[in-house]
Design a protein around this motif. Structure first.
Motif, PDB file in Angstrom:
ATOM      1  N   ASN A  97      32.742 -11.969  38.674  1.00  0.00           N
ATOM      2  CA  ASN A  97      31.713 -12.680  38.130  1.00  0.00           C
ATOM      3  C   ASN A  97      30.781 -11.831  37.314  1.00  0.00           C
ATOM      4  O   ASN A  97      29.804 -12.236  37.118  1.00  0.00           O
ATOM      5  CB  ASN A  97      30.970 -13.266  39.358  1.00  0.00           C
ATOM      6  CG  ASN A  97      30.434 -12.129  40.447  1.00  0.00           C
ATOM      7  OD1 ASN A  97      30.041 -11.188  39.846  1.00  0.00           O
ATOM      8  ND2 ASN A  97      30.492 -12.661  41.508  1.00  0.00           N
ATOM      9  N   PHE A  98      31.326 -11.311  36.414  1.00  0.00           N
ATOM     10  CA  PHE A  98      30.885 -10.356  35.275  1.00  0.00           C
ATOM     11  C   PHE A  98      30.097 -11.087  34.365  1.00  0.00           C
ATOM     12  O   PHE A  98      30.392 -12.090  34.026  1.00  0.00           O
ATOM     13  CB  PHE A  98      32.089  -9.624  34.737  1.00  0.00           C
ATOM     14  CG  PHE A  98      31.402  -8.852  33.695  1.00  0.00           C
ATOM     15  CD1 PHE A  98      30.683  -7.618  33.904  1.00  0.00           C
ATOM     16  CD2 PHE A  98      31.908  -8.940  32.173  1.00  0.00           C
ATOM     17  CE1 PHE A  98      30.067  -6.787  32.862  1.00  0.00           C
ATOM     18  CE2 PHE A  98      31.377  -7.896  31.323  1.00  0.00           C
ATOM     19  CZ  PHE A  98      30.674  -6.945  31.774  1.00  0.00           C
ATOM     20  N   VAL A  99      28.746 -10.919  34.257  1.00  0.00           N
ATOM     21  CA  VAL A  99      27.632 -11.388  33.546  1.00  0.00           C
ATOM     22  C   VAL A  99      27.654 -13.000  33.860  1.00  0.00           C
ATOM     23  O   VAL A  99      27.326 -13.411  32.593  1.00  0.00           O
ATOM     24  CB  VAL A  99      27.637 -10.878  32.192  1.00  0.00           C
ATOM     25  CG1 VAL A  99      27.567  -9.431  31.854  1.00  0.00           C
ATOM     26  CG2 VAL A  99      29.146 -11.182  31.387  1.00  0.00           C
ATOM     27  N   ASP A 100      27.854 -13.485  34.820  1.00  0.00           N
ATOM     28  CA  ASP A 100      27.947 -14.994  35.040  1.00  0.00           C
ATOM     29  C   ASP A 100      26.385 -15.256  34.488  1.00  0.00           C
ATOM     30  O   ASP A 100      26.186 -16.566  34.170  1.00  0.00           O
ATOM     31  CB  ASP A 100      27.970 -15.409  36.353  1.00  0.00           C
ATOM     32  CG  ASP A 100      29.428 -15.508  36.685  1.00  0.00           C
ATOM     33  OD1 ASP A 100      30.354 -15.050  35.806  1.00  0.00           O
ATOM     34  OD2 ASP A 100      29.869 -15.663  37.777  1.00  0.00           O
ATOM     35  N   GLY A 101      25.382 -14.616  34.650  1.00  0.00           N
ATOM     36  CA  GLY A 101      24.027 -14.888  34.317  1.00  0.00           C
ATOM     37  C   GLY A 101      23.933 -15.430  32.851  1.00  0.00           C
ATOM     38  O   GLY A 101      23.091 -16.347  32.590  1.00  0.00           O
ATOM     39  N   ILE A 102      24.709 -14.931  31.906  1.00  0.00           N
ATOM     40  CA  ILE A 102      24.693 -15.359  30.807  1.00  0.00           C
ATOM     41  C   ILE A 102      25.072 -16.928  30.625  1.00  0.00           C
ATOM     42  O   ILE A 102      24.251 -17.753  30.073  1.00  0.00           O
ATOM     43  CB  ILE A 102      25.796 -14.590  29.783  1.00  0.00           C
ATOM     44  CG1 ILE A 102      25.317 -13.164  29.395  1.00  0.00           C
ATOM     45  CG2 ILE A 102      25.874 -15.321  28.365  1.00  0.00           C
ATOM     46  CD1 ILE A 102      26.114 -12.093  28.837  1.00  0.00           C
ATOM     47  N   ALA A 103      26.003 -17.226  31.526  1.00  0.00           N
ATOM     48  CA  ALA A 103      26.527 -18.755  31.319  1.00  0.00           C
ATOM     49  C   ALA A 103      25.158 -19.561  31.901  1.00  0.00           C
ATOM     50  O   ALA A 103      25.233 -20.661  31.665  1.00  0.00           O
ATOM     51  CB  ALA A 103      27.710 -18.884  31.969  1.00  0.00           C
ATOM     52  N   LEU A 104      24.823 -19.233  33.150  1.00  0.00           N
ATOM     53  CA  LEU A 104      23.977 -19.943  33.624  1.00  0.00           C
ATOM     54  C   LEU A 104      22.699 -20.147  32.737  1.00  0.00           C
ATOM     55  O   LEU A 104      22.098 -21.448  32.658  1.00  0.00           O
ATOM     56  CB  LEU A 104      23.245 -19.317  35.134  1.00  0.00           C
ATOM     57  CG  LEU A 104      24.310 -19.057  36.095  1.00  0.00           C
ATOM     58  CD1 LEU A 104      24.035 -18.188  37.138  1.00  0.00           C
ATOM     59  CD2 LEU A 104      24.734 -20.601  36.574  1.00  0.00           C
ATOM     60  N   LEU A 105      22.255 -19.228  32.145  1.00  0.00           N
ATOM     61  CA  LEU A 105      21.090 -19.575  31.098  1.00  0.00           C
ATOM     62  C   LEU A 105      21.649 -20.290  29.871  1.00  0.00           C
ATOM     63  O   LEU A 105      20.911 -21.216  29.355  1.00  0.00           O
ATOM     64  CB  LEU A 105      20.519 -18.018  30.575  1.00  0.00           C
ATOM     65  CG  LEU A 105      19.591 -17.344  31.579  1.00  0.00           C
ATOM     66  CD1 LEU A 105      19.333 -16.142  31.057  1.00  0.00           C
ATOM     67  CD2 LEU A 105      18.644 -17.891  32.341  1.00  0.00           C
ATOM     68  N   ALA A 106      22.870 -19.864  29.467  1.00  0.00           N
ATOM     69  CA  ALA A 106      23.256 -20.875  28.160  1.00  0.00           C
ATOM     70  C   ALA A 106      23.271 -22.344  28.777  1.00  0.00           C
ATOM     71  O   ALA A 106      22.983 -23.245  27.890  1.00  0.00           O
ATOM     72  CB  ALA A 106      24.625 -20.471  27.831  1.00  0.00           C
ATOM     73  N   GLU A 107      23.588 -22.704  29.921  1.00  0.00           N
ATOM     74  CA  GLU A 107      23.881 -24.044  30.359  1.00  0.00           C
ATOM     75  C   GLU A 107      22.318 -24.865  30.434  1.00  0.00           C
ATOM     76  O   GLU A 107      22.346 -25.730  29.862  1.00  0.00           O
ATOM     77  CB  GLU A 107      24.444 -24.053  31.840  1.00  0.00           C
ATOM     78  CG  GLU A 107      25.920 -23.714  31.956  1.00  0.00           C
ATOM     79  CD  GLU A 107      26.279 -23.592  33.151  1.00  0.00           C
ATOM     80  OE1 GLU A 107      25.570 -23.793  33.971  1.00  0.00           O
ATOM     81  OE2 GLU A 107      27.422 -23.163  33.412  1.00  0.00           O
ATOM     82  N   ALA A 108      21.279 -23.988  30.810  1.00  0.00           N
ATOM     83  CA  ALA A 108      19.957 -24.448  30.793  1.00  0.00           C
ATOM     84  C   ALA A 108      19.514 -24.499  29.439  1.00  0.00           C
ATOM     85  O   ALA A 108      18.843 -25.712  28.888  1.00  0.00           O
ATOM     86  CB  ALA A 108      19.080 -23.581  31.674  1.00  0.00           C
ATOM     87  N   PHE A 109      19.627 -23.719  28.570  1.00  0.00           N
ATOM     88  CA  PHE A 109      19.248 -23.863  27.215  1.00  0.00           C
ATOM     89  C   PHE A 109      19.810 -24.876  26.458  1.00  0.00           C
ATOM     90  O   PHE A 109      19.288 -25.512  25.615  1.00  0.00           O
ATOM     91  CB  PHE A 109      19.260 -22.492  26.559  1.00  0.00           C
ATOM     92  CG  PHE A 109      18.143 -21.562  26.820  1.00  0.00           C
ATOM     93  CD1 PHE A 109      16.578 -21.489  26.247  1.00  0.00           C
ATOM     94  CD2 PHE A 109      17.990 -20.574  27.710  1.00  0.00           C
ATOM     95  CE1 PHE A 109      15.614 -20.835  26.845  1.00  0.00           C
ATOM     96  CE2 PHE A 109      17.167 -19.696  28.227  1.00  0.00           C
ATOM     97  CZ  PHE A 109      15.765 -19.696  27.743  1.00  0.00           C
ATOM     98  N   GLU A 110      21.042 -24.921  26.583  1.00  0.00           N
ATOM     99  CA  GLU A 110      21.717 -26.198  25.696  1.00  0.00           C
ATOM    100  C   GLU A 110      21.474 -27.451  26.399  1.00  0.00           C
ATOM    101  O   GLU A 110      21.318 -28.157  25.574  1.00  0.00           O
ATOM    102  CB  GLU A 110      23.397 -25.949  26.056  1.00  0.00           C
ATOM    103  CG  GLU A 110      24.106 -24.728  25.431  1.00  0.00           C
ATOM    104  CD  GLU A 110      25.564 -24.630  25.430  1.00  0.00           C
ATOM    105  OE1 GLU A 110      25.960 -24.818  26.502  1.00  0.00           O
ATOM    106  OE2 GLU A 110      26.081 -24.292  24.399  1.00  0.00           O
ATOM    107  N   PHE A 111      21.253 -27.555  27.767  1.00  0.00           N
ATOM    108  CA  PHE A 111      20.719 -28.674  28.228  1.00  0.00           C
ATOM    109  C   PHE A 111      19.362 -29.493  27.455  1.00  0.00           C
ATOM    110  O   PHE A 111      18.907 -30.523  27.396  1.00  0.00           O
ATOM    111  CB  PHE A 111      20.432 -28.860  29.763  1.00  0.00           C
ATOM    112  CG  PHE A 111      19.925 -29.862  30.531  1.00  0.00           C
ATOM    113  CD1 PHE A 111      21.075 -30.748  30.947  1.00  0.00           C
ATOM    114  CD2 PHE A 111      18.863 -30.409  30.741  1.00  0.00           C
ATOM    115  CE1 PHE A 111      20.987 -31.893  31.428  1.00  0.00           C
ATOM    116  CE2 PHE A 111      18.507 -31.689  31.154  1.00  0.00           C
ATOM    117  CZ  PHE A 111      19.371 -32.299  31.674  1.00  0.00           C
ATOM    118  N   ALA A 112      18.289 -28.264  27.192  1.00  0.00           N
ATOM    119  CA  ALA A 112      17.221 -28.346  26.443  1.00  0.00           C
ATOM    120  C   ALA A 112      17.350 -28.659  25.175  1.00  0.00           C
ATOM    121  O   ALA A 112      16.376 -28.783  24.404  1.00  0.00           O
ATOM    122  CB  ALA A 112      16.330 -27.141  27.011  1.00  0.00           C
ATOM    123  N   GLY A 113      18.511 -28.670  24.597  1.00  0.00           N
ATOM    124  CA  GLY A 113      18.781 -28.935  23.201  1.00  0.00           C
ATOM    125  C   GLY A 113      18.894 -27.644  22.034  1.00  0.00           C
ATOM    126  O   GLY A 113      19.373 -27.783  21.077  1.00  0.00           O
TER     127      GLY A 113
END
Length: 171
Positions: A97-113
């Motif tokens: 799960n190397f740098v999974d935090g990047i993906a979690l933030l990317a998903e949230a910011f993309e959801f916000a547009g």
């Protein structure tokens, strides 16, 4: 004048140190350091461009301050904003799960547009899997200051140069 907000976890020492290095390499007095623990909706919306950083904890989790903020992030209107993400991880001790935090933030910011920029190559890293790896590219800058500290400064320098080419400028 474009403004850049650099959001990071002040309570995670390594993430805060990387954020300060990024600001230094950016060399721009219009890049504001903003501890995410004290950020509110207006702080995210007042900047033209966002750089956000997180560690990945345990088995691919966000630190508490980011985890608790995800619902608020998803409710923002960030349409037209560029977001670049950096993440800290340990590819040796947490290769699944190397740098999974990047993906979690990317998903949230993309959801916000927002548009995610600052994608990087996984070349030079050795890990089994990462949620941050999409179509052969990492969704941001991966920093492994535990097992590859000698590569950190060069990776930051290259990434900041890339961000400037992608339109991150306060000028």
């Amino acid at each position: 004048m474009k403004k850049i907000g650099l959001f990071y976890g002040a309570n995670t020492v390594k993430t805060a140190a990387i954020a300060k290095k990024i600001q230094e390499v950016f060399g721009d007095s219009k890049t504001d350091l903003v501890p995410v623990e004290h950020a509110w909706e207006k702080e995210f919306e007042q900047y033209d461009h966002l750089i956000v950083g997180t560690a990945t904890w345990f088995d691919g989790e966000l630190p508490t301050y980011w985890d608790e903020m995800i619902p608020e992030l998803k409710s923002l209107n960030l349409k037209g904003k560029k977001v670049a993400i950096f993440g800290l991880g340990d590819q040796v001790n947490y290769p699944d799960n190397f740098v999974d935090g990047i993906a979690l933030l990317a998903e949230a910011f993309e959801f916000a547009g927002a548009s995610i920029v600052g994608l990087t190559s996984p070349e030079g890293y050795t890990f089994a899997q990462s949620r941050a790896l999409k179509e052969g590219t990492l969704l941001g800058l991966a920093i492994d200051d535990d097992t590859q500290p000698d590569k950190t400064d060069e990776r930051i320098k290259n990434w900041v140069s890339q961000l400037k080419k992608e339109g991150f400028s306060a000028k």
